[in-house]
Design a protein around this motif. Structure first.
Motif, mmCIF file in Angstrom:
data_model
loop_
_atom_site.group_PDB
_atom_site.id
_atom_site.type_symbol
_atom_site.label_atom_id
_atom_site.label_comp_id
_atom_site.label_asym_id
_atom_site.label_seq_id
_atom_site.Cartn_x
_atom_site.Cartn_y
_atom_site.Cartn_z
ATOM 1 N N THR A 180 63.981 -12.643 32.520
ATOM 2 C CA THR A 180 64.001 -13.705 33.517
ATOM 3 C C THR A 180 65.116 -13.461 34.530
ATOM 4 N N ARG A 181 66.273 -13.020 34.043
ATOM 5 C CA ARG A 181 67.405 -12.731 34.934
ATOM 6 C C ARG A 181 67.041 -11.592 35.893
ATOM 7 N N VAL A 189 50.556 -16.159 27.554
ATOM 8 C CA VAL A 189 51.401 -17.025 28.391
ATOM 9 C C VAL A 189 52.447 -16.140 29.072
ATOM 10 N N PRO A 190 52.472 -16.125 30.400
ATOM 11 C CA PRO A 190 53.432 -15.264 31.109
ATOM 12 C C PRO A 190 54.880 -15.560 30.704
ATOM 13 N N PRO A 191 55.689 -14.509 30.525
ATOM 14 C CA PRO A 191 57.095 -14.708 30.143
ATOM 15 C C PRO A 191 57.853 -15.645 31.081
ATOM 16 N N GLU A 192 57.516 -15.628 32.378
ATOM 17 C CA GLU A 192 58.192 -16.501 33.332
ATOM 18 C C GLU A 192 57.917 -17.973 33.012
ATOM 19 N N THR A 193 56.741 -18.258 32.520
ATOM 20 C CA THR A 193 56.392 -19.627 32.104
ATOM 21 C C THR A 193 57.124 -19.982 30.822
ATOM 22 N N VAL A 194 57.111 -19.051 29.861
ATOM 23 C CA VAL A 194 57.770 -19.277 28.567
ATOM 24 C C VAL A 194 59.254 -19.540 28.756
ATOM 25 N N ALA A 195 59.885 -18.824 29.672
ATOM 26 C CA ALA A 195 61.328 -18.963 29.903
ATOM 27 C C ALA A 195 61.711 -20.374 30.332
ATOM 28 N N SER A 226 63.972 -10.623 36.867
ATOM 29 C CA SER A 226 62.928 -11.005 37.820
ATOM 30 C C SER A 226 63.465 -11.956 38.887
ATOM 31 N N SER A 227 64.504 -12.748 38.551
ATOM 32 C CA SER A 227 65.069 -13.648 39.558
ATOM 33 C C SER A 227 65.880 -12.885 40.600
ATOM 34 N N MET A 228 66.245 -11.649 40.280
ATOM 35 C CA MET A 228 67.020 -10.847 41.219
ATOM 36 C C MET A 228 66.149 -9.839 41.961
ATOM 37 N N SER A 229 64.837 -9.821 41.684
ATOM 38 C CA SER A 229 63.957 -8.845 42.325
ATOM 39 C C SER A 229 63.743 -9.198 43.787
ATOM 40 N N PRO A 230 63.381 -8.218 44.615
ATOM 41 C CA PRO A 230 63.177 -8.465 46.046
ATOM 42 C C PRO A 230 62.094 -9.513 46.313
ATOM 43 N N THR A 231 61.096 -9.615 45.461
ATOM 44 C CA THR A 231 60.011 -10.564 45.707
ATOM 45 C C THR A 231 60.381 -11.984 45.341
#
Length: 195
Positions: free
Chosen positions: A174-175, A133-139, A177-182
């Motif tokens: 999660t913090r 389960v992707p960490p972004e989903t788990v979060a 990845s939310s700040m990444s350029p994509t």
């Protein structure tokens, strides 16, 4: 003496959709907790939930259970098993040490069920949910579900991710990845070329 299993002390083990097709033979008798090489006399480390999606009947392969077999460590084939018939939506909960198996399907239709194992959090589960389960989903899930997926620590001395408690690691990841350029945050400043 009964033992309680609660969220935080357990995690999901194997998760299976089980479909018995017409004419399918009975499953071999087994103990789900037998996958762990634990000494005889070890207390309960697993609870298996068998959910009936279709009706479970003796003729379509209802789960066969050996009552009381969780109290001894004898051979799985030296027991008497009884079919557990269930209406759709019913659930059978058994100690992972209980001898059981799916019966034979002697009908013209399939029989569908869902099996969820709950194992002690200090055991490695058969299914690796932290990778599946992707960490972004788990979060995005409630803490109780994160713990069931393996983002837990039974003691403060094991279960770390990169030296952190799993919840701290998940929050930091999660913090980041939310700040990444994509992610769309600040993408103009990152993608703008210099004059």
């Amino acid at each position: 003496m009964p033992h309680a299993v609660h969220v935080g002390a357990c995690q999901l083990g194997m998760t299976v959709v089980s479909e018995l097709l017409p004419g399918q033979a009975a499953q071999m008798l087994h103990r789900d907790a037998g996958v762990y090489p634990l000494p005889a006399g070890t207390g309960p480390v697993m609870v298996t939930a068998v959910w009936a999606i279709d009706a479970f009947t003796a003729s379509n392969g209802a789960t066969r259970v050996a009552p009381g077999s969780h109290l001894n460590s004898g051979r799985a084939k030296d027991v008497v098993c009884l079919p557990v018939e269930m209406d759709p939506g019913s659930v059978l909960l058994i100690d992972g040490r209980t001898v059981h198996a799916a019966g034979a399907n002697r009908t013209a239709g399939p029989r569908l069920g869902v099996i969820l194992e709950y194992v002690a959090s200090w055991l490695r589960p058969p299914d690796n949910h932290t990778l599946a389960v992707p960490p972004e989903t788990v979060a995005q899930l409630p803490t109780e579900l994160q713990e069931l997926l393996g983002y837990n620590q039974r003691t403060p001395y094991h279960g770390f991710v990169a030296g952190r408690h799993p919840h701290e690691w998940l929050t930091a990841r999660t913090r980041r990845s939310s700040m990444s350029p994509t992610s769309g945050h600040g993408s103009q400043a990152v993608s703008r070329s210099l004059p």
